[in-house]
Design a protein around this motif. Structure first.
Motif, PDB file in Angstrom:
ATOM      1  N   TRP A 117       0.247   9.708  13.061  1.00  0.00           N
ATOM      2  CA  TRP A 117       1.182   8.857  13.791  1.00  0.00           C
ATOM      3  C   TRP A 117       1.456   7.571  13.007  1.00  0.00           C
ATOM      4  O   TRP A 117       2.596   7.199  12.794  1.00  0.00           O
ATOM      5  CB  TRP A 117       0.586   8.472  15.150  1.00  0.00           C
ATOM      6  N   GLY A 118       0.347   6.923  12.609  1.00  0.00           N
ATOM      7  CA  GLY A 118       0.496   5.666  11.864  1.00  0.00           C
ATOM      8  C   GLY A 118       1.259   5.866  10.566  1.00  0.00           C
ATOM      9  O   GLY A 118       2.110   5.069  10.206  1.00  0.00           O
ATOM     10  N   GLY A 119       0.949   6.991   9.884  1.00  0.00           N
ATOM     11  CA  GLY A 119       1.623   7.244   8.618  1.00  0.00           C
ATOM     12  C   GLY A 119       3.115   7.441   8.806  1.00  0.00           C
ATOM     13  O   GLY A 119       3.932   6.938   8.035  1.00  0.00           O
ATOM     14  N   LEU A 120       3.487   8.157   9.874  1.00  0.00           N
ATOM     15  CA  LEU A 120       4.910   8.389  10.142  1.00  0.00           C
ATOM     16  C   LEU A 120       5.625   7.077  10.438  1.00  0.00           C
ATOM     17  O   LEU A 120       6.717   6.810   9.931  1.00  0.00           O
ATOM     18  CB  LEU A 120       5.054   9.355  11.327  1.00  0.00           C
ATOM     19  N   VAL A 121       4.967   6.248  11.262  1.00  0.00           N
ATOM     20  CA  VAL A 121       5.584   4.962  11.609  1.00  0.00           C
ATOM     21  C   VAL A 121       5.749   4.109  10.352  1.00  0.00           C
ATOM     22  O   VAL A 121       6.790   3.492  10.120  1.00  0.00           O
ATOM     23  CB  VAL A 121       4.717   4.240  12.663  1.00  0.00           C
ATOM     24  N   GLY A 125      -1.353  -5.443   4.420  1.00  0.00           N
ATOM     25  CA  GLY A 125      -1.269  -4.348   3.468  1.00  0.00           C
ATOM     26  C   GLY A 125      -2.263  -4.489   2.339  1.00  0.00           C
ATOM     27  O   GLY A 125      -2.875  -3.516   1.902  1.00  0.00           O
ATOM     28  N   LEU A 126      -2.453  -5.704   1.832  1.00  0.00           N
ATOM     29  CA  LEU A 126      -3.312  -5.878   0.664  1.00  0.00           C
ATOM     30  C   LEU A 126      -4.776  -5.801   0.999  1.00  0.00           C
ATOM     31  O   LEU A 126      -5.603  -5.520   0.148  1.00  0.00           O
ATOM     32  CB  LEU A 126      -3.031  -7.234   0.001  1.00  0.00           C
ATOM     33  N   MET A 127      -5.114  -6.082   2.271  1.00  0.00           N
ATOM     34  CA  MET A 127      -6.534  -6.042   2.600  1.00  0.00           C
ATOM     35  C   MET A 127      -6.967  -4.628   2.940  1.00  0.00           C
ATOM     36  O   MET A 127      -8.088  -4.433   3.407  1.00  0.00           O
ATOM     37  CB  MET A 127      -6.809  -6.949   3.806  1.00  0.00           C
ATOM     38  N   ALA A 128      -6.078  -3.650   2.746  1.00  0.00           N
ATOM     39  CA  ALA A 128      -6.396  -2.288   3.166  1.00  0.00           C
ATOM     40  C   ALA A 128      -7.615  -1.768   2.422  1.00  0.00           C
ATOM     41  O   ALA A 128      -7.615  -1.720   1.205  1.00  0.00           O
ATOM     42  CB  ALA A 128      -5.203  -1.381   2.896  1.00  0.00           C
ATOM     43  N   LEU A 158      -3.210   8.459   3.200  1.00  0.00           N
ATOM     44  CA  LEU A 158      -2.583   7.227   3.642  1.00  0.00           C
ATOM     45  C   LEU A 158      -2.982   6.040   2.791  1.00  0.00           C
ATOM     46  O   LEU A 158      -2.256   5.066   2.710  1.00  0.00           O
ATOM     47  CB  LEU A 158      -2.954   6.955   5.104  1.00  0.00           C
ATOM     48  N   SER A 159      -4.179   6.124   2.157  1.00  0.00           N
ATOM     49  CA  SER A 159      -4.585   4.943   1.393  1.00  0.00           C
ATOM     50  C   SER A 159      -3.678   4.702   0.204  1.00  0.00           C
ATOM     51  O   SER A 159      -3.615   3.598  -0.299  1.00  0.00           O
ATOM     52  CB  SER A 159      -6.030   5.035   0.930  1.00  0.00           C
ATOM     53  N   ALA A 160      -2.969   5.726  -0.250  1.00  0.00           N
ATOM     54  CA  ALA A 160      -2.002   5.491  -1.324  1.00  0.00           C
ATOM     55  C   ALA A 160      -0.661   5.096  -0.762  1.00  0.00           C
ATOM     56  O   ALA A 160       0.128   4.435  -1.436  1.00  0.00           O
ATOM     57  CB  ALA A 160      -1.865   6.732  -2.177  1.00  0.00           C
ATOM     58  N   LEU A 161      -0.377   5.492   0.489  1.00  0.00           N
ATOM     59  CA  LEU A 161       0.915   5.151   1.076  1.00  0.00           C
ATOM     60  C   LEU A 161       0.990   3.654   1.353  1.00  0.00           C
ATOM     61  O   LEU A 161       2.044   3.043   1.260  1.00  0.00           O
ATOM     62  CB  LEU A 161       1.098   5.945   2.384  1.00  0.00           C
ATOM     63  N   ALA A 197       3.758  -1.538   0.775  1.00  0.00           N
ATOM     64  CA  ALA A 197       3.777  -2.974   0.494  1.00  0.00           C
ATOM     65  C   ALA A 197       4.759  -3.275  -0.636  1.00  0.00           C
ATOM     66  O   ALA A 197       5.494  -4.260  -0.587  1.00  0.00           O
ATOM     67  CB  ALA A 197       2.370  -3.452   0.131  1.00  0.00           C
ATOM     68  N   ALA A 198       4.788  -2.404  -1.647  1.00  0.00           N
ATOM     69  CA  ALA A 198       5.735  -2.614  -2.749  1.00  0.00           C
ATOM     70  C   ALA A 198       7.171  -2.505  -2.250  1.00  0.00           C
ATOM     71  O   ALA A 198       8.045  -3.271  -2.665  1.00  0.00           O
ATOM     72  CB  ALA A 198       5.475  -1.602  -3.862  1.00  0.00           C
ATOM     73  N   MET A 199       7.426  -1.546  -1.344  1.00  0.00           N
ATOM     74  CA  MET A 199       8.770  -1.400  -0.798  1.00  0.00           C
ATOM     75  C   MET A 199       9.143  -2.621   0.036  1.00  0.00           C
ATOM     76  O   MET A 199      10.293  -3.057   0.055  1.00  0.00           O
ATOM     77  CB  MET A 199       8.872  -0.141   0.062  1.00  0.00           C
TER      78      MET A 199
END
Lengths: 219, 315, 672
Positions: free
Chosen positions: C276-280, C415-418, C426-429, C434-436
């Motif tokens: 869900w989180g990834g889709l959002v 995003g950066l504190m992930a 998701l850890s790569a998404l 953040a770059a986008m």
């Protein structure tokens, strides 16, 4: 002997550099630079073999390092360059899709390889699973090179890059394969290169070009 | 209290030495090109001349045109106060971290572009359009490089990042090498050096940054030129201190600070030498090759992120 | 103060508006003043209600309206309170602004219809936010949609406006259907329409996912996420500017509220699945970049602002997606950071987008031009509007020390504190998103340099721009309110975040706590001072210092000499030589050809020979790819299917009779 921590760092450095050479192969425009990076990949392979041989004391790996250096670092790039010159092939690598999207696909492939290799059990060498991931990624990138290039020569290089990646994985992760297997594979690849060369001459004779589109139209 | 004083001293050092940096770069380029080149103090003389000259305003320019040089200078000066140069602990670096630093540069760039559009000439519009577009394309690469770095240091605060990189034995980390390459490529784009932009060109159609400041004169031009020089020194200092912080002072003691100053100067000269070599050996790229260049920087940064996730860190 | 009064005061005052409007039909000027000031008053009271809601425990209210077995449930908690503040602030500003905006048109237009629609629109939004059962929610949702439809087709004489209205109504109802289906899933699980029951009900993973998807799509359609955004750039520009300000500033935030209420509160994040989180997050990233890329190519000011709203909704969604991912993987503090970042950006966007739309209305009012390329040099004719619009532009570009930067900074920190999420793609998404986000933010700055530069700076390109007059003080005051708030929210985030934090306590198991104001009122430290901190006052202080120094130089000695512009020695500069909006965005058109697929037409008129060119006409058309690849194919397939069913209509009497007979036979067969 060097400490295992240092060995681990050197292995991961080697894996990162190998990944870099795979991406660089994908990003090249000019045939000479393309074959140059392929040679660099071969030399890197030899260095990794030598490093693993030095740290684990398996002396057979010195032999495979030497073989890799001669065959993959010098002989095959030189052969391919000779073919390029003799056939008068256009010196540009012609990609089917633009370079930037290809690189993004390659990055996705690396991630995919990582998550595919996650379930592999951790063995005594902690870095094994990650190096297998990088090796698998480079195999997939080699396949990607074969798919997204127009010319036959670049496809051969893609195939050879796949073989390089398999060799790297075997060396870095599992300390090499039995020497017999290695010598056998090395000669197989050499014969394959020679046969490719013969084919290229024949294709060139028939179609006056090495572009694969000609092989597709039967008219 | 002493920390604040040292912070202000560091900022003044950066602001004051910025013209000398550009002078040193020019001298190195001249030597490489078999010339003698201008003297090292010539840049200071040029700035002084500009400050004393009477500025002329274009007839249609509004208050934005007049405000821009001051905002640009102030934003860059604040950035100078944030970046640690010789001492890792700077109180002001808690005021702004790496992201805010990028934001400050963006603020300066925004106002410069507004000043360019204010002139109502084709060159102003062209400069603003190109500069904003290519700066936007450089952002993802910069952020991704910063990300790799902040993952390694677990912070975006500049003091903490430099301290972590200095203290911990990170060994061989390829992700940092990739991040360094990406940030070097982005730094060349941001500071407008060859091969992205030629800072000494006279052909307007090849300008990116210079086209925006064509109409400025007198003290306005002096402030903007100085801010540009400060930006180059800032980026160089940032890269040096983030990726090779050996020698930087951790505590306030005379000897440590002097050593830090000396090592910083040496590393800066090395970096400037490499930049001079690059500028002399390469030609400026065609404008529409820039997206490829910036895309390359982004991809190298992505490689750094991938190697960090896959090869380093906790499995 | 009783709960009834607190909750109902705002809507009640808004309800007075149509009646006053009808009552004062004769006195047009007075009617304009009274109705809009009533709206403003309603806004202020709503803001107060919202603040009460955030500070005190939840109030509930049951009104005997509605169905006999289902009275109207209303609830004022921290989440509802926050969104009431957003609604209230913008309503107040737009109310004051409308006094001036509608004054010139008060004689011609149908002010009664406008007043009734605006009042119902505001009541609808307040009702949605306060609703505590599904029935009330849907009723007020529909009130909101239908009244805004009337606002969209207000200038119904033009066919384009009617088409835009039709598209808007169509997509609003599709969205409503989807939201209704998610409510029916929740109803089926708990056998009650009340939210209280829905909160505690547990769903199976399959049904939970279906509820998530339908609610996500429905609210996403209303919020304007790509690819469900196509109605936004059509509908928002054609409404009157004060209505557009509310629609773009507030209505799409109500969709965000709906998403939070239904998915986070009712379904509950503990039932959330990993994807869900990834889709959002993915939807948010693509909306952010896609929205701003489309905005860069627009030359109609309001359409550009509409696409920019798509982008900002994307940024909000990125924050929400990050929070969902962190909550799922068990990092509640980071989830709270993501939520606070998203909600802060909601408030910020309402303020600066409302300000920008009101500014666009002021420009339209003064010059009667929508097209950027017909304006120019307005900074000299409309200096106050220019300053206020500039504040809006700097805020939306996310530059320090204004408010846009704070919310983008918070999102970047999230995003950066992930941390490295255990074994998940998701850890790569997250770093890629953040770059986008960085790309979207920088492109927004480019876009608003274009807007401000082409509209306000340079020299006027048409006579209308050269003769524009500054707007009256009602409109300026209406714009000044959000502008001042933008500055305050940018410099004092430490005071605002504890309020927003109360929502994280409500929706998540934890909140940021006191760490946001760790130490003093000066530093904003969301997690800990070593991780990241930001002191906006110092940045603001430096900028003011710079301005003061500039002023000192301005005042000293003789004024700076002015001369003809140098422009590298080109004589005779005329306004046609300036960059236009189309030329400003040309580099991006060339770089992102795949996204835009621009069609250029160059026509040359010459004096008899190809080299003697008299005039060149250049036109370029970029299209929204969502139309080309999603909506037009759907439309074609629907048309194809309906054409295949045509034979149905062509049957004669015997055909219809035999169909009826067949149906009867089948029914008899099933019953027996």
């Amino acid at each position: 002997m060097i400490s295992s921590e240092f060995l681990r760092q050197l292995s991961s450095l080697a894996a990162a550099l190998f990944l870099l050479t795979a991406f660089s192969l994908l990003a090249q425009r000019h045939m000479r630079a393309f074959l140059g990076w392929f040679a660099v990949q071969g030399i890197l392979l030899a260095a990794t073999s030598a490093l693993v041989a030095f740290s684990t004391g398996i002396y057979e790996l010195y032999v495979s390092a030497f073989l890799a250096l001669i065959l993959k670092g010098f002989l095959m790039p030189w052969l391919l360059w000779r073919i390029v010159i003799q056939l008068g092939v256009n010196r540009e690598v012609e990609p089917l899709i633009n370079i930037f999207p290809t690189m993004l696909i390659a990055a996705t492939l690396v991630l995919f390889a990582y998550y595919v290799s996650l379930p592999i059990q951790k063995t005594t060498l902690v870095m094994t699973r990650n190096i297998i991931a990088i090796g698998l990624a480079c195999v997939l990138i080699g396949m990607l090179i074969m798919i997204t290039r127009r010319k036959a020569i670049t496809q051969v290089v893609g195939y050879l890059a796949m073989e390089n990646a398999l060799f790297f994985t075997a060396t870095a992760a599992t300390h090499g394969m039995p020497l017999v297997v290695e010598i056998g594979i090395a000669f197989d690849v050499l014969i394959a290169a020679l046969i490719f060369g013969l084919f290229f001459f024949q294709i060139r004779e028939t179609f006056d070009s090495l572009d694969l589109r000609h092989l597709e139209d039967k008219s | 209290m002493t920390l604040w004083l040292l912070n202000i001293l560091q900022a003044s050092l950066l602001i004051g030495l910025a013209p000398l940096t550009v002078a040193a770069l020019r001298k190195m380029k001249a030597i490489l090109q078999n010339r003698r080149g201008p003297g090292l103090l010539q840049v200071y003389r040029d700035l002084a001349k500009l400050f004393c000259k009477e500025p002329i305003l274009p007839q249609g320019a509004s208050w934005i045109f007049r405000l821009t040089p001051y905002v640009v200078f102030a934003a860059t000066a604040l950035a100078c106060a944030i970046v640690p140069v010789v001492l890792t602990k700077t109180p002001l670096s808690a005021a702004a971290d790496v992201i805010t630093l990028v934001g400050l540069f963006a603020l300066a760039r925004f106002f410069t572009a507004l000043g360019a559009m204010d002139t109502g000439t084709a060159f102003g519009g062209m400069g603003a359009s190109r500069e904003m577009t290519f700066a936007a394309l450089a952002e993802p690469a910069m952020l991704m490089g910063v990300f790799v770095l902040s993952m390694a240091a677990e912070s975006t605060n500049l003091s903490t990042m430099i301290h972590t990189m200095h203290m911990s034995h990170l060994g061989l980390r390829p992700s940092l090498a990739f991040a360094l390459t990406a940030l070097l490529l982005v730094a060349i784009a941001e500071t407008g050096r060859i091969p992205v932009d030629n800072p000494s060109t006279h052909l307007e159609l090849t300008m990116i940054h210079e086209a925006m400041i064509l109409e400025y004169s007198g003290r306005y031009l002096a402030l903007i030129e100085w801010a540009n020089q400060m930006k180059l020194l800032l980026f160089a200092t940032l890269l040096i201190n983030l990726f090779s912080p050996w020698g930087i002072a951790e505590e306030i003691s005379g000897s440590a600070l002097l050593i830090a100053l000396g090592t910083w100067a040496v590393k800066l000269l090395l970096l400037l030498g490499m930049l001079a070599l690059l500028e002399t050996s390469m030609a400026k790229m065609r404008i529409f090759r820039l997206p490829e260049y910036l895309g390359l920087a982004f991809l190298v940064a992505i490689l750094g992120m991938l190697t960090h996730y896959i090869l380093e860190g906790p499995t | 103060m009783s709960t009834t009064f607190i909750v109902l005061a705002g809507p009640a005052i808004a309800l007075l508006v149509p009646f006053t409007s009808l009552a004062l039909t004769r006195a047009r000027g007075l009617r304009n003043l009274v109705t809009n000031l009533l709206l403003a008053g309603s806004g202020l009271i709503t803001t107060a209600t919202g603040l009460v809601g955030m500070l005190s425990p939840p109030h509930t209210l049951i009104l005997p309206l509605g169905l006999p077995w289902l009275p109207m449930h209303l609830r004022l908690d921290a989440l509802a309170g926050f969104f009431l503040v957003v609604i209230g602030l913008m309503t107040a500003s737009v109310g004051i602004y409308s006094v001036g905006y509608l004054r010139a048109q008060a004689k011609e237009i149908n002010l009664t219809l406008l007043d009734i629609s605006m009042a119902l629109f505001i009541i609808g939004m307040q009702g949605v936010v306060l609703a505590d059962d599904a029935y009330t929610f849907m009723i007020f949702w529909e009130v909101m949609s239908v009244s805004s439809y009337f606002l969209v087709v207000f200038e119904h004489e033009k066919e384009a406006n009617r088409k835009a209205g039709f598209l808007y109504l169509l997509m609003a109802h599709l969205g409503a259907l989807l939201i209704l289906s998610s409510f029916s899933i929740l109803y089926a699980a708990g056998q009650s329409f009340e939210f209280e029951t829905m909160r505690v009900v547990e769903l199976t993973p399959l049904w939970a996912s279906l509820a998530f998807l339908s609610a996500g799509l429905g609210f996403g359609m209303k919020a304007g996420l790509i690819p469900l955004h196509v109605w936004l750039p059509e509908a928002h520009p054609v409404a009157p500017s004060n209505a557009s300000a509310l629609m773009s500033g507030v209505m799409i935030k109500v969709a965000v509220f709906g998403f939070l209420r239904v998915i986070w509160d009712l379904v509950g994040l503990h039932q959330a699945q990993e994807w869900w989180g990834g889709l959002v997050l993915a939807a948010g990233s693509s909306s952010a970049v896609g929205g701003v890329l489309m905005a860069l190519q627009q030359h109609n000011l309001k359409r550009l602002l509409a696409y920019s709203s798509v982008e900002n909704i994307g940024i909000i969604t990125i924050g929400l997606g990050l929070a969902m991912i962190f909550a799922h993987f068990g990092y509640p503090a980071l989830a709270a950071l993501g939520l606070v970042a998203a909600l802060y950006h909601t408030l910020n966007h309402a303020l600066f987008k409302g300000l920008l739309f009101m500014g666009a209305g002021a420009i339209l009012h003064a010059t009667h031009h929508r097209n950027l390329d017909h304006l120019g040099g307005l900074i000299r004719r409309m200096p106050f509007t220019a300053i206020l619009f500039l504040i809006g532009c700097i805020s939306i570009s996310g530059l320090p020390p204004f408010n846009g930067f704070v919310s983008e900074w918070l999102t970047f920190q999230a995003g950066l504190m992930a941390p490295k999420l255990a074994g998940s793609p998701l850890s790569a998404l997250i770093p890629f998103s953040a770059a986008m986000l960085a790309l979207a933010g920088a492109l927004t700055a480019t876009c608003f340099i274009k807007v401000f530069g082409v509209v306000f700076q340079g020299t006027p390109r048409t006579r209308a721009a050269a003769e524009a007059q500054e707007v009256d003080s009602w409109m300026l005051s209406g714009m000044a309110v959000p502008a001042v708030l933008c500055i305050l929210l940018g410099v004092f985030p430490v005071w605002v975040i504890p309020f927003i934090d109360k929502i994280s306590l409500l929706l998540l198991p934890s909140n940021l706590g006191l760490s946001a104001a760790n130490g003093s009122w000066l530093w904003l430290t969301p997690m800990s001072p070593e991780r990241a901190s930001y002191a906006p006052l110092i940045v603001m202080g430096t900028t003011i210092f710079a301005g003061w120094v500039a002023y000192l130089f301005y005042r000293r000695g003789r004024p700076v000499r002015r001369a003809v512009i140098w422009s590298c020695g080109h004589p005779d500069l005329n306004p046609r030589m300036q960059y236009t909006a189309v030329s400003f965005s040309q580099p991006l058109r060339q770089i992102f050809t795949l996204v835009y697929q621009p069609q250029e037409v160059v026509a040359r008129l010459n004096h008899g020979h190809a080299s003697l060119i008299k005039r060149v006409r250049y036109s370029v058309h970029t299209q929204d790819l969502a139309w080309k690849y999603i909506y037009l194919p759907i439309k074609h397939s629907i048309e194809w299917m309906t054409r295949r069913m045509d034979w149905f209509q062509a049957l004669r009497i015997h055909g219809h009779l035999s169909l009826i007979f067949l149906t009867l036979l089948i029914l008899l067969g099933f019953l027996i």
